[in-house]
Design a protein around this motif. Structure first.
Motif: not given
Length: 128
Positions: A2-4, A24-25, A30-31, A77-81
């Motif tokens: 997958t693309e970074k 915490r990206l 991920g990358d 924010s939607s993707l954040s842990s």
């Protein structure tokens, strides 16, 4: 493979610096590659040419899509842990696109005032 993912932000903005530092990206998305919009990276010029005003907000490129400004903050924010206090607060505040759209102008104003107080130019001003 997958693309970074990519985040382009203003490295002179203390809010932007802290956002990308405390978020915490790698836990969240991920990358990821962080690019200071003042770095001279050719991808920054490409974003300007494509119509993304980096004084209007950061850019987040993820899975082939580009998000700008309030949309970038909302998607991040939607993707954040929920690991860490900052991520929990970020998720609680910016998961709603409506709330993000309402708050984002205040964030932009804070950035501009802070840059002015620190005698730093806006990004567009640096482009000549």
């Amino acid at each position: 493979m997958t693309e970074k993912s990519l985040i382009v932000y203003d490295g002179e903005c203390v809010f932007c610096q802290n956002y990308v530092r405390f978020f915490r990206l790698r836990d969240a998305i991920g990358d990821v590659e962080l690019i200071d919009a003042r770095s001279g990276d050719p991808r920054v010029d490409a974003l300007w040419r494509d119509g993304y005003d980096l004084d209007d907000g950061m850019v987040f490129s993820h899975r082939g899509r580009v998000y700008h400004g309030a949309d970038a903050v909302h998607v991040l924010s939607s993707l954040s842990s929920t690991n860490g206090v900052f991520n929990r607060i970020n998720a609680a505040v910016f998961r709603s696109s409506r709330v993000t759209a309402l708050l984002y102008p205040a964030l932009k104003l804070g950035r501009r005032l802070t840059l002015k107080a620190r005698r730093r130019n806006l990004l567009g001003h640096d482009r000549g």
